[in-house]
Design an enzyme around this catalytic site. Sequence first.
Site, PDB file in Angstrom:
ATOM      1  N   ASP A 147       0.860  -1.181   0.000  1.00 64.74           N
ATOM      2  CA  ASP A 147       0.000   0.000   0.000  1.00 64.74           C
ATOM      3  C   ASP A 147       0.899   1.233   0.000  1.00 64.74           C
ATOM      4  O   ASP A 147       1.830   1.340   0.805  1.00 64.74           O
ATOM      5  CB  ASP A 147      -0.904   0.010   1.228  1.00 64.74           C
ATOM      6  CG  ASP A 147      -1.930   1.131   1.157  1.00 64.74           C
ATOM      7  OD1 ASP A 147      -3.023   0.884   0.623  1.00 64.74           O
ATOM      8  OD2 ASP A 147      -1.633   2.243   1.632  1.00 64.74           O
ATOM      9  N   ILE A 148       0.636   2.139  -0.950  1.00 61.00           N
ATOM     10  CA  ILE A 148       1.436   3.358  -1.004  1.00 61.00           C
ATOM     11  C   ILE A 148       1.050   4.244   0.185  1.00 61.00           C
ATOM     12  O   ILE A 148      -0.127   4.566   0.382  1.00 61.00           O
ATOM     13  CB  ILE A 148       1.203   4.125  -2.317  1.00 61.00           C
ATOM     14  CG1 ILE A 148       1.595   3.247  -3.506  1.00 61.00           C
ATOM     15  CG2 ILE A 148       2.001   5.427  -2.336  1.00 61.00           C
ATOM     16  CD1 ILE A 148       1.318   3.881  -4.861  1.00 61.00           C
ATOM     17  N   ASP A 199      -1.684   9.242 -10.943  1.00 57.63           N
ATOM     18  CA  ASP A 199      -1.708   8.087 -11.843  1.00 57.63           C
ATOM     19  C   ASP A 199      -0.303   7.719 -12.300  1.00 57.63           C
ATOM     20  O   ASP A 199       0.052   6.539 -12.395  1.00 57.63           O
ATOM     21  CB  ASP A 199      -2.577   8.392 -13.072  1.00 57.63           C
ATOM     22  CG  ASP A 199      -4.068   8.369 -12.756  1.00 57.63           C
ATOM     23  OD1 ASP A 199      -4.435   7.911 -11.648  1.00 57.63           O
ATOM     24  OD2 ASP A 199      -4.860   8.813 -13.611  1.00 57.63           O
ATOM     25  N   GLU A 221      -4.473   2.161  -4.597  1.00 60.61           N
ATOM     26  CA  GLU A 221      -3.016   2.295  -4.473  1.00 60.61           C
ATOM     27  C   GLU A 221      -2.396   1.039  -3.885  1.00 60.61           C
ATOM     28  O   GLU A 221      -1.267   1.075  -3.380  1.00 60.61           O
ATOM     29  CB  GLU A 221      -2.669   3.521  -3.627  1.00 60.61           C
ATOM     30  CG  GLU A 221      -3.118   3.452  -2.185  1.00 60.61           C
ATOM     31  CD  GLU A 221      -4.494   4.021  -1.943  1.00 60.61           C
ATOM     32  OE1 GLU A 221      -4.775   4.423  -0.795  1.00 60.61           O
ATOM     33  OE2 GLU A 221      -5.304   4.076  -2.892  1.00 60.61           O
TER      34      GLU A 221
END
Length: 325
Positions: free
Chosen positions: A184-185, A201, A228
């Site tokens: 997960d960002i 994006d 994400e």
Amino acid sequence: MNDVSAWGQSDAVYKTLLESTKAIPWKIDWATKKFAYIGPQIEPLLGWPQDSWQTVEDWVMRMHPDDRDYVVNFCVSQSQAGIDHEADYRALTAENGYVWIRDVVHVMRFPDGSPEALVGFMFDITERKKTEEKLLVLQRELEALSFKDGLTGIANRRRFDACFAMEWDRALSDGAPLSVLLFDIDCFKQYNDEYGHIQGDKCLVDIASTLSLAVDGPHDLVARYGGEEFVILLPRTDAATALKVANRCQRLIQKRSIPHAQSPIREHVTVSIGAGTITPDADVEPSAFLDDVDKQLYAAKKSGKNRIVAMHNAPSLAPSPLDAK
């Protein structure tokens, strides 16, 4: 009524009708395996003169080699059994090209059921075959697109689900380990707020390509899990090796140095990782294993982000570099 009867018995009328159609009529005597007749339409279609069609061997040798054995064996077996049939094949032209043909065959039989003659029509189905081939290409392209994430170009969730199910069954059968890494960002909402969704994006694309560099197994899969989140599937991979891959992912993302001015963690984009390894057991549901890996990701996020948390391991800061997988 008499006129109709007289017309129906006229060989000349029958011949005119047969030779005025696009279909090519023909007749083969079963005993001699010789053509009793073939329509003149054969010459403009294939280039072979009408009078060059003497025996079944001419038909066989003017068929594409890749189609020959199957079509000949099929037609012979059906004819011997007295069964009407159809066959599609590529007929060779006199100019070394080919035309797709559909042969529709009727078996004329003696009273005892044995074949007397074969009569039929050849139809040029080349355009139909071209259309079918185009449709098959389009179908394959659509299937490929249905398994590809439209933004990042890597596998999508649907592809991951299919591959995970397949690899789970394979690991269950082989008694082999299976590992999954969930990513997960960190602080991605703040990233979008700062740089905009177009740049957001691009960040997703950059992370996807970076993660793809971290795997090298023939069946390893990098996929976008949603939003994400990303996932890496590592078949036949034990926990220690999976942790090495997770470390490599973090090193590569750190090296990429994607600026993130609003991150409270680092000045560049970071990721949190949940890692899990299992040797599948018949008593364990695949979804339960994924839930456990997701819990590790949640623990990594909750305990400070930019961390790798593995199943049964305590949360830790991003580990120091380890050997590559």
